[in-house]
Design an enzyme around this catalytic site. Structure first.
Site, PDB file in Angstrom:
ATOM      1  N   LYS A 185       0.821  -1.210   0.000  1.00  0.00           N
ATOM      2  CA  LYS A 185       0.000   0.000   0.000  1.00  0.00           C
ATOM      3  C   LYS A 185       0.856   1.261   0.000  1.00  0.00           C
ATOM      4  O   LYS A 185       0.318   2.373  -0.056  1.00  0.00           O
ATOM      5  CB  LYS A 185      -0.958  -0.028   1.195  1.00  0.00           C
ATOM      6  CG  LYS A 185      -1.981  -1.161   1.119  1.00  0.00           C
ATOM      7  CD  LYS A 185      -2.859  -1.199   2.355  1.00  0.00           C
ATOM      8  CE  LYS A 185      -3.831  -2.371   2.336  1.00  0.00           C
ATOM      9  NZ  LYS A 185      -3.170  -3.679   2.464  1.00  0.00           N
ATOM     10  N   ASN A 216       0.308  -5.756  -5.211  1.00  0.00           N
ATOM     11  CA  ASN A 216       0.535  -6.889  -4.309  1.00  0.00           C
ATOM     12  C   ASN A 216       1.760  -7.685  -4.750  1.00  0.00           C
ATOM     13  O   ASN A 216       1.769  -8.273  -5.833  1.00  0.00           O
ATOM     14  CB  ASN A 216      -0.699  -7.793  -4.303  1.00  0.00           C
ATOM     15  CG  ASN A 216      -1.937  -7.056  -3.804  1.00  0.00           C
ATOM     16  OD1 ASN A 216      -2.116  -6.872  -2.617  1.00  0.00           O
ATOM     17  ND2 ASN A 216      -2.780  -6.605  -4.734  1.00  0.00           N
ATOM     18  N   LYS A 220      -8.351   1.543   6.127  1.00  0.00           N
ATOM     19  CA  LYS A 220      -7.859   0.177   6.309  1.00  0.00           C
ATOM     20  C   LYS A 220      -6.461   0.199   6.923  1.00  0.00           C
ATOM     21  O   LYS A 220      -5.748   1.205   6.841  1.00  0.00           O
ATOM     22  CB  LYS A 220      -7.854  -0.586   4.985  1.00  0.00           C
ATOM     23  CG  LYS A 220      -7.155   0.104   3.820  1.00  0.00           C
ATOM     24  CD  LYS A 220      -7.428  -0.618   2.505  1.00  0.00           C
ATOM     25  CE  LYS A 220      -6.860   0.155   1.315  1.00  0.00           C
ATOM     26  NZ  LYS A 220      -7.142  -0.512   0.020  1.00  0.00           N
ATOM     27  N   ASP A 270      -4.549  -4.195  -8.026  1.00  0.00           N
ATOM     28  CA  ASP A 270      -5.985  -4.035  -7.867  1.00  0.00           C
ATOM     29  C   ASP A 270      -6.400  -2.719  -8.502  1.00  0.00           C
ATOM     30  O   ASP A 270      -5.801  -1.672  -8.218  1.00  0.00           O
ATOM     31  CB  ASP A 270      -6.372  -4.047  -6.386  1.00  0.00           C
ATOM     32  CG  ASP A 270      -6.062  -5.388  -5.725  1.00  0.00           C
ATOM     33  OD1 ASP A 270      -6.011  -6.396  -6.447  1.00  0.00           O
ATOM     34  OD2 ASP A 270      -5.879  -5.418  -4.493  1.00  0.00           O
ATOM     35  N   ARG A 286      -8.576  -7.675 -10.338  1.00  0.00           N
ATOM     36  CA  ARG A 286      -7.222  -8.174 -10.054  1.00  0.00           C
ATOM     37  C   ARG A 286      -6.539  -8.434 -11.397  1.00  0.00           C
ATOM     38  O   ARG A 286      -6.995  -9.241 -12.207  1.00  0.00           O
ATOM     39  CB  ARG A 286      -7.302  -9.450  -9.225  1.00  0.00           C
ATOM     40  CG  ARG A 286      -6.020 -10.274  -9.137  1.00  0.00           C
ATOM     41  CD  ARG A 286      -4.787  -9.519  -8.627  1.00  0.00           C
ATOM     42  NE  ARG A 286      -4.954  -8.879  -7.351  1.00  0.00           N
ATOM     43  CZ  ARG A 286      -4.698  -9.463  -6.188  1.00  0.00           C
ATOM     44  NH1 ARG A 286      -4.277 -10.710  -6.159  1.00  0.00           N
ATOM     45  NH2 ARG A 286      -4.851  -8.776  -5.059  1.00  0.00           N
ATOM     46  N   ARG A 324     -13.603  -8.921  -9.537  1.00  0.00           N
ATOM     47  CA  ARG A 324     -14.147  -9.438  -8.285  1.00  0.00           C
ATOM     48  C   ARG A 324     -15.243  -8.481  -7.828  1.00  0.00           C
ATOM     49  O   ARG A 324     -14.973  -7.328  -7.507  1.00  0.00           O
ATOM     50  CB  ARG A 324     -13.039  -9.544  -7.243  1.00  0.00           C
ATOM     51  CG  ARG A 324     -11.888 -10.463  -7.682  1.00  0.00           C
ATOM     52  CD  ARG A 324     -10.683 -10.337  -6.770  1.00  0.00           C
ATOM     53  NE  ARG A 324     -10.184  -8.979  -6.733  1.00  0.00           N
ATOM     54  CZ  ARG A 324      -9.189  -8.563  -5.940  1.00  0.00           C
ATOM     55  NH1 ARG A 324      -8.608  -9.411  -5.126  1.00  0.00           N
ATOM     56  NH2 ARG A 324      -8.783  -7.314  -5.959  1.00  0.00           N
ATOM     57  N   GLU A 361      -3.760  -0.893  -5.156  1.00  0.00           N
ATOM     58  CA  GLU A 361      -2.682  -1.644  -4.492  1.00  0.00           C
ATOM     59  C   GLU A 361      -1.807  -2.340  -5.529  1.00  0.00           C
ATOM     60  O   GLU A 361      -2.275  -2.676  -6.621  1.00  0.00           O
ATOM     61  CB  GLU A 361      -3.249  -2.712  -3.542  1.00  0.00           C
ATOM     62  CG  GLU A 361      -3.942  -2.178  -2.321  1.00  0.00           C
ATOM     63  CD  GLU A 361      -4.303  -3.270  -1.312  1.00  0.00           C
ATOM     64  OE1 GLU A 361      -3.755  -4.394  -1.407  1.00  0.00           O
ATOM     65  OE2 GLU A 361      -5.134  -3.006  -0.434  1.00  0.00           O
ATOM     66  N   ARG A 405     -16.295  -4.874   0.386  1.00  0.00           N
ATOM     67  CA  ARG A 405     -15.048  -5.562   0.027  1.00  0.00           C
ATOM     68  C   ARG A 405     -15.329  -6.590  -1.069  1.00  0.00           C
ATOM     69  O   ARG A 405     -16.358  -7.258  -1.059  1.00  0.00           O
ATOM     70  CB  ARG A 405     -14.450  -6.257   1.244  1.00  0.00           C
ATOM     71  CG  ARG A 405     -14.145  -5.317   2.394  1.00  0.00           C
ATOM     72  CD  ARG A 405     -13.814  -6.086   3.655  1.00  0.00           C
ATOM     73  NE  ARG A 405     -14.927  -6.926   4.084  1.00  0.00           N
ATOM     74  CZ  ARG A 405     -14.847  -7.836   5.051  1.00  0.00           C
ATOM     75  NH1 ARG A 405     -13.710  -8.019   5.675  1.00  0.00           N
ATOM     76  NH2 ARG A 405     -15.897  -8.546   5.390  1.00  0.00           N
TER      77      ARG A 405
END
Length: 315
Positions: free
Chosen positions: A127, A284, A162, A274, A212, A226, A282, A234
């Site tokens: 992040k 990842n 978050k 994302d 994603r 998603r 983000e 979420r």
């Protein structure tokens, strides 16, 4: 080309894996299909002794059968520098235990190829790394200062709050401008987290999905959308998000083109980003997921692409 014979997987215990959607399982199964010897160990088994990185590893055999997906041999104390590849695949939280394991694995990399590069994993928190591309992101604040967060919410209206080093949708809250739980939420975060928090402008486009996108060695490899459940903000699949096939938009192609060189530079062989609407939220790099879903919806076999990239790097 240096042949790959032995692959060790540093992961949460194989018994905890839900194989239908687990990327580590898919990568490991592809390694087994290529004839590599597979070894399993959990991060708590790592030892640094007199400059050597040692772990109690178990030979692992996998089967794509839910409920009967693995067999482990006896644990053997092994110098990890004798492995050809180590997959660094345990899930966050990205805490001091995680960071310590990257320091240890850095001692054997790149002679033993660690995927992803442990030094860059440590230096690229998911992040925070993304903030290097501020123009590709929604308005974002990283702080513990309650006044700053309150001002940010006042300016943005709805926000997402978050933990900075969480994962999997844990501790993610959607707070509106008139949310009367806001002060209590900040008090709870203060009690739970020593680190700063991250707040982002709420993107209504999330109702259509949080995409994603997976990149292998800096190149686009596949994507799934998603979609969050009606009762949740979420989209993570293990909290009720629904996966659906997806193609890239022109904006998403632009995002991949922009970040690809930086991923390649840092030795990130497998990365999941994302994207909500037109914004990346983000990057990842620890244990990105989604590769089984991409293949299930008719996309690329990303596990195979990943091992092709690893074999090329070992060459």
């Amino acid at each position: 080309m240096a042949a790959i014979k032995k692959v060790a997987v540093q992961m949460d215990h194989i018994s905890t894996v839900k194989i239908a959607g687990d990327s580590t399982f898919a990568m490991s199964l592809e390694a087994q299909n290529r004839g590599y010897e597979l070894y399993h160990y959990t991060p708590d088994r790592l030892t640094l002794r007199d400059g050597k990185v040692i772990a109690a590893v178990e030979k692992m055999t996998l089967r794509d059968v839910e409920g009967d997906h693995y067999t482990l041999g006896p644990a053997e104390r092994t110098d990890l520098s004798t492995m050809d590849v180590v997959l660094l695949r345990q899930d966050p939280p990205f805490d001091m235990a995680y960071i310590t394991s990257t320091h240890m694995l850095e001692r054997i990399h790149p002679k033993t190829l660690v995927v992803n590069d442990p030094a860059w994993v440590r230096n690229s928190p998911e992040k925070i790394f993304v903030t290097e591309f501020a123009d590709l992101m929604p308005p974002t604040l990283i702080t513990k200062d309650v006044g700053e967060i309150a001002r940010f919410r006042e300016e943005m209206g709805d926000i997402i709050l978050k933990p900075l080093y969480g994962n999997g949708g844990a501790g993610v809250f959607h707070s509106t401008r008139d949310d009367r739980n806001f002060t209590s939420l900040l008090e709870m975060f203060e009690q739970m987290f020593r680190e700063p928090y991250i707040a982002q402008a709420y993107l209504p486009a999330v109702r259509k999905g949080d995409k994603r996108i997976i990149l292998v060695d800096g190149e686009f490899a596949g994507a799934i959308n998603r979609v969050p459940a009606e009762t949740d903000s979420r989209s993570n699949m293990h909290v009720g998000g629904r996966a659906e096939p997806s193609e890239l938009t022109a904006r998403e192609e632009e995002i991949c083109a922009r970040i690809g060189p930086s991923l390649k530079e840092r030795g990130f062989i497998l990365v999941g980003i994302d994207v909500i609407g037109d914004y990346m939220t983000e990057i990842n790099v620890t244990s990105p997921t989604g590769i089984r879903e991409v293949k299930r919806f008719g996309g690329a076999d990303i596990a195979a692409l990943m091992w092709d990239a690893i074999e090329k790097k070992r060459g």
